[in-house]
Write a protein that holds these residues in place. Structure first.
Motif, short mmCIF file in Angstrom:
data_model
loop_
_atom_site.label_atom_id
_atom_site.label_comp_id
_atom_site.label_asym_id
_atom_site.label_seq_id
_atom_site.Cartn_x
_atom_site.Cartn_y
_atom_site.Cartn_z
N LEU A 54 0.83 -1.21 0.00
CA LEU A 54 0.00 0.00 0.00
C LEU A 54 0.87 1.25 0.00
O LEU A 54 0.60 2.22 -0.72
CB LEU A 54 -0.92 0.00 1.22
CG LEU A 54 -2.03 -1.06 1.24
CD1 LEU A 54 -2.82 -0.96 2.54
CD2 LEU A 54 -2.95 -0.89 0.04
N ALA A 55 1.90 1.25 0.83
CA ALA A 55 2.81 2.39 0.87
C ALA A 55 3.60 2.50 -0.44
O ALA A 55 3.81 3.61 -0.94
CB ALA A 55 3.78 2.25 2.05
N MET A 56 4.01 1.37 -0.99
CA MET A 56 4.78 1.40 -2.24
C MET A 56 3.93 1.93 -3.40
O MET A 56 4.41 2.68 -4.24
CB MET A 56 5.28 -0.01 -2.57
CG MET A 56 6.24 -0.59 -1.54
SD MET A 56 7.85 0.20 -1.53
CE MET A 56 8.67 -0.70 -2.83
N ILE A 57 2.67 1.53 -3.44
CA ILE A 57 1.77 2.01 -4.49
C ILE A 57 1.59 3.52 -4.38
O ILE A 57 1.61 4.25 -5.38
CB ILE A 57 0.42 1.28 -4.43
CG1 ILE A 57 0.60 -0.20 -4.81
CG2 ILE A 57 -0.61 1.94 -5.37
CD1 ILE A 57 -0.62 -1.06 -4.52
N GLN A 58 1.41 3.99 -3.15
CA GLN A 58 1.27 5.43 -2.94
C GLN A 58 2.55 6.16 -3.35
O GLN A 58 2.51 7.22 -4.00
CB GLN A 58 0.97 5.71 -1.46
CG GLN A 58 0.51 7.12 -1.17
CD GLN A 58 -0.87 7.41 -1.72
OE1 GLN A 58 -1.70 6.51 -1.78
NE2 GLN A 58 -1.12 8.63 -2.15
N ALA A 59 3.70 5.58 -2.99
CA ALA A 59 4.98 6.19 -3.38
C ALA A 59 5.14 6.21 -4.89
O ALA A 59 5.63 7.20 -5.46
CB ALA A 59 6.13 5.42 -2.74
N PHE A 60 4.69 5.14 -5.55
CA PHE A 60 4.76 5.11 -7.01
C PHE A 60 3.93 6.24 -7.62
O PHE A 60 4.37 6.92 -8.56
CB PHE A 60 4.25 3.76 -7.54
CG PHE A 60 4.00 3.75 -9.02
CD1 PHE A 60 5.05 3.60 -9.91
CD2 PHE A 60 2.72 3.94 -9.53
CE1 PHE A 60 4.83 3.63 -11.28
CE2 PHE A 60 2.49 3.96 -10.89
CZ PHE A 60 3.54 3.80 -11.77
N GLN A 61 2.72 6.44 -7.10
CA GLN A 61 1.86 7.48 -7.64
C GLN A 61 2.48 8.86 -7.49
O GLN A 61 2.44 9.68 -8.43
CB GLN A 61 0.49 7.42 -6.96
CG GLN A 61 -0.32 6.17 -7.29
CD GLN A 61 -1.63 6.10 -6.53
OE1 GLN A 61 -1.86 6.88 -5.61
NE2 GLN A 61 -2.48 5.17 -6.91
#
Length: 694
Positions: free
Chosen positions: A480-487
């Motif tokens: 979840l954190a990685m997806i947010q960081a990607f965005q």
């Protein structure tokens, strides 16, 4: 306060280094203690040496394939993405391999000594197995913590060291796939021909696949889990650092690293509670050890929160997130234990269903594995909602509540992984006990000795399932954190436009569908790979029985080395497919459809992957313990036992190959997506409209 220095180094670097040094020191003490224990008879040492040589030969051959790939990728990443990411990739990959080798070396040495200790009772046998596992448990997260801290000190921007996650995930996936296929091909071949067809006991020395099976326990369960937990730790702390960097507060940078240090210190103390006195219940001292570790970790987290963040509302909220992460570990443990323990109702129902044949037992196992995902989902969702809510509500004035909420969720994952030392110690004694049982059987030490290793092994099956659930849950939270960081990274590169991540965007929907499919495709590939490798093992065992009747009569010795070679060649041939999909999918989708589709892909893979992985791990673990429950009832050789053995065989690739690989796949997809954001952006920039309103 994050800028306070000790010996000229920042607090967030010096404390993890001190914790890592202490952890390595205690691991060394445990290793020396295990080495001092009597290794047993000459025959026992010969078996142990055969297992060691077979496992080392497998890893050497695997590394001959992996090392050139790792070097090539390091150069490519360094050239296209940046030198720091290339260096970080090399560090992550190297230490992932080292984690596997440490796990292998220690478990082989501990197994033969645990087998010899069965003559001294359950307490001494368990202590040797546990301290062997604790060596792995303390060394692996210490490597991950100190590597991240030092990389962060040299390259303070987390996005410039995100390559460490790719290196750790890719090598862990290779070791998981190769080791998982090896161990299950050997296990299935030994069971199908030995136990089902020839009706000889498990680990009988007459079975040519026995040594290969014991080798598989080391390269799959030990080396695979070591590199898996190392990779989980790296990716989780990286996710927290990426979100902290987006928030932009220097104090937050130090916090995730210090949370890792507190868990490592607590794990050192927790492992020290296991002694050599006689016991009647293996699970009781393990539970005490874990709860002591958890309590100390919470106390240290509070202290570090005060030192780094003070007494502000957001400080208390972030500390609360870490408490949720620590609590989530025993919650996942209880859920997993209920669905996989030989003492639980679901496993008893599965064992009872053997009375009605193969189909009944198979269906009952699948049913219970599917049902286990419900409580697992409730625990995850509850942790996410609470951690996000308290941190977003306490966000400092003028800051982004969304980012603080995601940061809180990432810290929940980090607090979980901070306990990796004790969790891996509790897990790693399982393959040691399994190998010890094989040595007891092969050297004909006696039924009483075998009962001791079987009791420890049965608990080990449950703790292995718990560790897999632990890794899967942490993968979901970190993702979840990685997806947010990607965005946010994609938004940074697309600074002249607004990217639509809503469900009204067809690219997002396509990404969700593609990402949701990936875990199923890879699961199919891995189980198919095990099946193909197992066929070759079955053919080899049958050939030896047919060509030399003296093997089953006990007058001639099987060719163990040939079976090890068959499993090695078959497993290494399966490495490429799954890893290629995980690496290529985010890059290809990004190039063709842009960042919004990649975000959809990542979320789709998380949603299907975590539940599929948990189902596979629990179903396989339940089948395994259902078989052991029937054996503990004294019903070996009965029709029900044969049915349960087949269920265990079906569950082998579920729990030890496909299930554990999926959480690594999820994290590899995310780290690939983040590191290769510039590639997808550069290819899609000309085709997407600018200043599009959402």
């Amino acid at each position: 306060m994050a800028n306070d220095n000790i010996l000229g180094l920042p607090l967030e670097v010096i404390l993890p280094v001190i914790a890592a040094i202490a952890s390595f020191t205690v691991a060394g003490i445990y290793t020396a203690w295990v080495a001092k224990q009597k290794p047993g008879t000459k025959e026992m040492l010969e078996i142990s040496e055969a297992v060691r040589q077979g496992a080392a030969a497998f890893l050497r051959r695997e590394m001959r394939i992996i090392i050139p790939i790792a070097i090539g990728l390091s150069v490519i990443i360094g050239f296209f993405i940046g030198a720091s990411n290339g260096i970080a990739f090399a560090v992550g990959a190297t230490l992932s391999a080292v984690a596997g080798f440490i796990s292998l070396k220690v478990t082989v040495k501990a197994a033969v000594r645990a087998a010899n200790a069965t003559g001294s009772g359950l307490g001494k046998t368990f202590a040797i197995a546990f301290r062997g596992g604790a060596t792995v448990g303390l060394a692996v997260p210490a490597m991950a913590l100190v590597a991240t801290a030092l990389l962060y000190m040299v390259f303070p921007n987390p996005i410039t060291i995100a390559g460490v996650g790719i290196g750790a995930s890719l090598i862990a996936l290779f070791i998981r796939i190769g080791g998982g296929i090896f161990t299950k091909a050997a296990d299935m071949g030994a069971d199908l021909v030995g136990k089902v067809e020839a009706n000889i006991p498990e680990d009988d020395p007459r079975n040519p696949a026995t040594i290969a099976d014991n080798v598989g326990d080391n390269v799959g369960d030990a080396a695979g889990m070591g590199s898996d937990v190392y990779e989980s730790y790296i990716v989780t702390i990286l996710a927290s650092l990426l979100i902290a960097a987006l928030i932009g507060s220097p104090e937050n940078f130090a916090y995730p690293i210090l949370i890792g240090a507190s868990g490592l210190i607590a794990s050192i103390i927790g492992t020290a509670t296991i002694g050599t006195k006689q016991i009647t219940d293996v699970m009781k001292p393990l539970n005490i050890s874990f709860y002591i570790t958890a309590a100390i970790a919470i106390a240290l987290n509070f202290g570090f929160t005060y030192i780094i963040l003070g007494t502000t509302p957001i400080a208390y909220a972030l500390f609360g997130s870490t408490v949720i992460g620590v609590i989530l570990v025993p919650v996942i443990q209880k859920i997993t234990d209920y669905y996989t323990s030989s003492k639980s109702k679901p496993v008893i129902e599965i064992s009872d269903s053997a009375k009605w044949g193969y189909a009944s037992l198979t269906l009952m196992g699948i049913i219970k594995g599917l049902q286990s995902t419900g409580p697992f989902m409730i625990a995850l969702v509850t942790a996410i909602i609470i951690s996000f809510a308290i941190c977003s509500a306490a966000a400092p004035e003028g800051s982004d509540p969304l980012l603080y909420g995601i940061f809180g969720t990432s810290l929940t994952a980090m607090a979980m992984l901070s306990l990796a030392g004790i969790v891996l110690a509790i897990d790693a004694f399982g393959p040691i006990a399994d190998n010890a049982g094989g040595i007891v059987e092969m050297t004909e030490m006696g039924e009483e000795n075998r009962k001791i290793t079987d009791e420890i092994d049965a608990v080990g099956n449950t703790t292995k399932a718990v560790t897999k659930g632990f890794a899967i849950a942490s993968a979901a939270l970190a993702a979840l954190a990685m997806i947010q960081a990607f965005q946010f990274e994609a938004t940074h590169y697309f600074s002249d436009m607004v990217i639509d991540y809503g469900l009204s965007n067809p690219s997002v929907i396509v990404g969700l569908l593609v990402g949701g499919l990936i875990p199923f495709i890879i699961t199919g590939q891995l189980i198919s790979g095990v099946e193909r490798a197992a066929k070759k093992m079955v053919d080899e065992v049958r050939r030896q029985f047919k060509n030399d009747s003296g093997i089953l009569e006990g007058t001639s010795k099987p060719d163990y080395a040939k079976c090890v070679d068959v499993a090695t060649v078959a497993s290494l041939g399966e490495l490429w497919k799954s890893a290629s999909i995980a690496v290529a999918a985010p890059i290809v989708v990004g190039i063709l459809l842009g960042p919004s589709a990649v975000a959809g892909l990542l979320m789709g893979a998380v949603v299907t992957g975590i539940y599929l992985a948990y189902h596979l791990a629990n179903t396989g673990g339940a089948w395994d313990n259902a078989k052991k429950l029937i054996e503990m009832r004294g019903e070996k050789g009965t029709e029900e036992h044969k049915v349960a053995v087949v269920g265990d065989i079906i569950g082998d690739p579920y729990k030890d190959t496909a299930g554990p690989a999926l959480n690594t796949v999820i994290k590899l997809l995310n780290t690939i997506a983040i590191v290769f954001v510039p590639v997808s952006v550069s290819y899609t920039h000309l085709t997407l409209p600018t200043n599009r309103e959402v």
